[in-house]
Motif scaffolding. Structure first.
Motif, short mmCIF file in Angstrom:
data_model
loop_
_atom_site.label_atom_id
_atom_site.label_comp_id
_atom_site.label_asym_id
_atom_site.label_seq_id
_atom_site.Cartn_x
_atom_site.Cartn_y
_atom_site.Cartn_z
N GLN A 170 3.53 -10.12 4.73
CA GLN A 170 3.73 -10.98 5.21
C GLN A 170 2.34 -11.25 6.11
N ALA A 171 0.66 -11.27 6.10
CA ALA A 171 -0.52 -11.04 7.06
C ALA A 171 -1.23 -12.31 7.00
N ASP A 172 -1.58 -12.14 8.20
CA ASP A 172 -2.79 -13.46 8.35
C ASP A 172 -4.37 -13.19 9.17
N PHE A 173 -5.08 -13.15 7.97
CA PHE A 173 -6.07 -11.74 7.80
C PHE A 173 -6.77 -12.63 9.22
N THR A 174 -6.82 -13.41 9.38
CA THR A 174 -7.36 -13.90 10.15
C THR A 174 -7.59 -13.20 11.47
N LYS A 175 -6.68 -12.80 12.15
CA LYS A 175 -6.05 -12.11 13.21
C LYS A 175 -6.12 -10.46 12.27
N ASP A 176 -6.74 -9.71 14.11
CA ASP A 176 -7.37 -8.69 13.48
C ASP A 176 -5.85 -7.40 14.29
N TYR A 177 -4.72 -7.92 14.25
CA TYR A 177 -3.44 -6.52 14.72
C TYR A 177 -2.71 -6.68 13.75
N ILE A 178 -2.91 -6.90 12.70
CA ILE A 178 -1.86 -6.96 12.02
C ILE A 178 -1.89 -5.85 10.69
N TYR A 179 -2.88 -4.70 11.22
CA TYR A 179 -3.55 -3.76 9.79
C TYR A 179 -2.10 -2.45 10.54
N GLU A 180 -2.16 -2.58 11.63
CA GLU A 180 -1.15 -1.49 11.97
C GLU A 180 0.47 -1.18 11.33
N ASN A 181 0.15 -3.06 11.18
CA ASN A 181 1.76 -3.49 9.99
C ASN A 181 2.20 -2.60 8.87
N ILE A 182 0.38 -3.33 8.29
CA ILE A 182 -0.09 -3.20 7.02
C ILE A 182 0.53 -1.14 6.70
N LYS A 183 -0.60 -0.78 7.42
CA LYS A 183 0.04 0.43 7.51
C LYS A 183 0.88 1.61 7.51
N LYS A 184 1.99 1.32 7.99
CA LYS A 184 3.16 1.74 7.45
C LYS A 184 3.99 0.91 6.35
N SER A 185 3.69 -0.60 6.10
CA SER A 185 4.42 -0.85 5.12
C SER A 185 4.05 -0.87 3.31
N LEU A 186 2.72 0.53 3.56
CA LEU A 186 2.36 0.77 2.73
C LEU A 186 2.34 2.66 2.66
N GLN A 187 3.58 3.12 3.49
CA GLN A 187 3.45 4.42 3.31
C GLN A 187 3.92 4.87 2.35
N ASP A 188 3.69 6.26 1.77
CA ASP A 188 4.46 6.37 1.27
C ASP A 188 4.53 5.81 -0.82
N LEU A 189 3.50 5.33 -0.97
CA LEU A 189 3.19 4.53 -1.87
C LEU A 189 1.77 5.51 -2.44
N GLU A 190 2.23 4.85 -4.06
CA GLU A 190 0.99 5.67 -4.60
C GLU A 190 0.16 4.48 -5.16
N ILE A 191 -0.88 4.20 -4.54
CA ILE A 191 -1.37 3.32 -4.74
C ILE A 191 -3.26 3.54 -5.28
N GLY A 192 -3.05 2.62 -7.03
CA GLY A 192 -4.02 3.45 -7.52
C GLY A 192 -5.01 1.95 -7.51
N ILE A 193 -4.91 1.06 -7.30
CA ILE A 193 -6.01 0.30 -7.44
C ILE A 193 -5.64 -0.97 -6.04
N LEU A 194 -6.58 -1.20 -5.48
CA LEU A 194 -7.23 -1.90 -4.23
C LEU A 194 -7.91 -3.35 -4.79
N VAL A 195 -6.96 -4.62 -4.56
CA VAL A 195 -7.99 -5.52 -4.90
C VAL A 195 -8.18 -6.33 -3.70
N ASN A 196 -9.47 -5.96 -3.25
CA ASN A 196 -9.81 -7.24 -1.87
C ASN A 196 -10.09 -8.86 -1.54
N ASN A 197 -9.89 -9.16 -2.10
CA ASN A 197 -9.68 -10.67 -2.59
C ASN A 197 -9.64 -11.76 -1.59
N VAL A 198 -9.29 -11.56 -0.06
CA VAL A 198 -8.44 -12.76 0.67
C VAL A 198 -9.57 -13.01 1.04
#
Length: 310
Positions: free
Chosen positions: A104-132
């Motif tokens: 859960q993240a509100d992209f109108t805020k600028d403080y959300i990215y540290e939590n997103i980064k931590k939540s994505l740790q250790d995942l092998e991410i092959g595709i990113l869709v920047n849709n928001v």
């Protein structure tokens, strides 16, 4: 002097012919994607185990989440409304059997990215869709008549794509593969009055993506702009689907077939044709006061009626 003019006109004619030929060849890639760039069934899964989609609660983001899960990837859905995320995640897991992680993240805020980064740790991410993304105003209007949400729009449409790309591109570079789809809009192809802030933000997406692809294509990473025109989503007040107004599912399914055809695609054949036609119209036509008034009176009324019927 006459001989020089003749040579000059011959050169100009040759350049125009070459430019037209290149455009025709490029169009054939969209007309026959399977013949030009037939993707193996395992292409998307070969990029990595997980796909990350922003703005995934509904519309185009939801459609990408479903379609990429069908194509074998586990999904990370990021959006603002937790209830929507939970509902869609359950539907995807039941329909495809893939794992779904929600953030859960509100992209109108600028403080959300540290939590997103931590939540994505250790995942092998092959595709990113920047849709928001968001509109400055749901109905066409002049800049000073719109709600004062400039900072929210910049955070959502511009900052989000740069921050999410910074987070995920690093591991793609290390693994020497990955696919980044940046969702833009046909409104970003030229300065579009009455949607000034939105048009400008999508022009940023186009330029950012193409420059980034030039930097990282040698690293085995594909970065592509997907810039459809009219799509029936909550953002567009659920316009009725038609020959030119496509559903999110139609655009997403078609756009994935074009993932390797070039740096930018309109997402589907109908919108690709529309883009070619609009390129032939002089910019002063779009910027004329008369056309703006027609849009303000006719188009706004139509959208309001459509919104009330939803």
């Amino acid at each position: 002097m006459g001989e020089f003019q003749q040579q000059l006109f011959t050169l100009m004619g040759g350049l125009i012919f070459l430019f037209t030929l290149v455009k025709c060849v490029r169009f054939l890639k969209y007309l026959f994607p399977q013949a030009w760039n037939a993707l193996p069934p395992t292409f998307f899964r070969s990029m990595g185990e997980w796909a990350v989609i922003t703005g995934a609660g509904d519309g185009i983001g939801k459609a990408y989440s479903f379609e990429l899960a069908k194509r074998g990837l586990n999904i990370v859905m990021i959006s603002r409304t937790l209830e929507k995320l939970q509902k869609v995640a359950t539907e995807i897991e039941q329909a495809t059997g893939r794992n779904v992680k929600i953030i859960q993240a509100d992209f109108t805020k600028d403080y959300i990215y540290e939590n997103i980064k931590k939540s994505l740790q250790d995942l092998e991410i092959g595709i990113l869709v920047n849709n928001v993304g968001m509109l400055h105003n749901p109905l066409p209007c002049r800049f000073l008549n719109a709600a004062e949400t400039d900072e929210n729009l910049i955070n959502c449409n511009i900052i989000s794509i740069t921050k999410m790309t910074q987070i995920i591109l690093k591991q793609m570079k290390t693994r020497q593969k990955g696919l980044i789809l940046n969702i833009s809009s046909g409104f970003g192809a030229f300065p579009y009055p009455l949607y000034t802030m939105y048009s400008a933000s999508k022009a940023f997406v186009n330029t950012f993506s193409k420059a980034l692809q030039a930097e990282y294509k040698a690293k085995g990473i594909i970065i592509q702009v997907v810039a459809p025109y009219a799509v029936s989503t909550p953002m567009t007040m659920y316009q009725n689907p038609s020959l030119l107004v496509k559903t999110a599912e139609e655009v997403v399914t078609a756009s994935l077939n074009y993932a390797t055809v070039g740096g930018q695609t309109s997402g589907c054949l109908a919108h690709e044709i529309m883009g070619y036609i609009l390129e032939l119209i002089p910019l002063w036509v779009f910027h004329s006061d008369r056309l703006q008034e027609v849009i303000l009176t006719t188009f706004s009324s139509s959208l309001k009626r459509n919104w009330k019927s939803c």
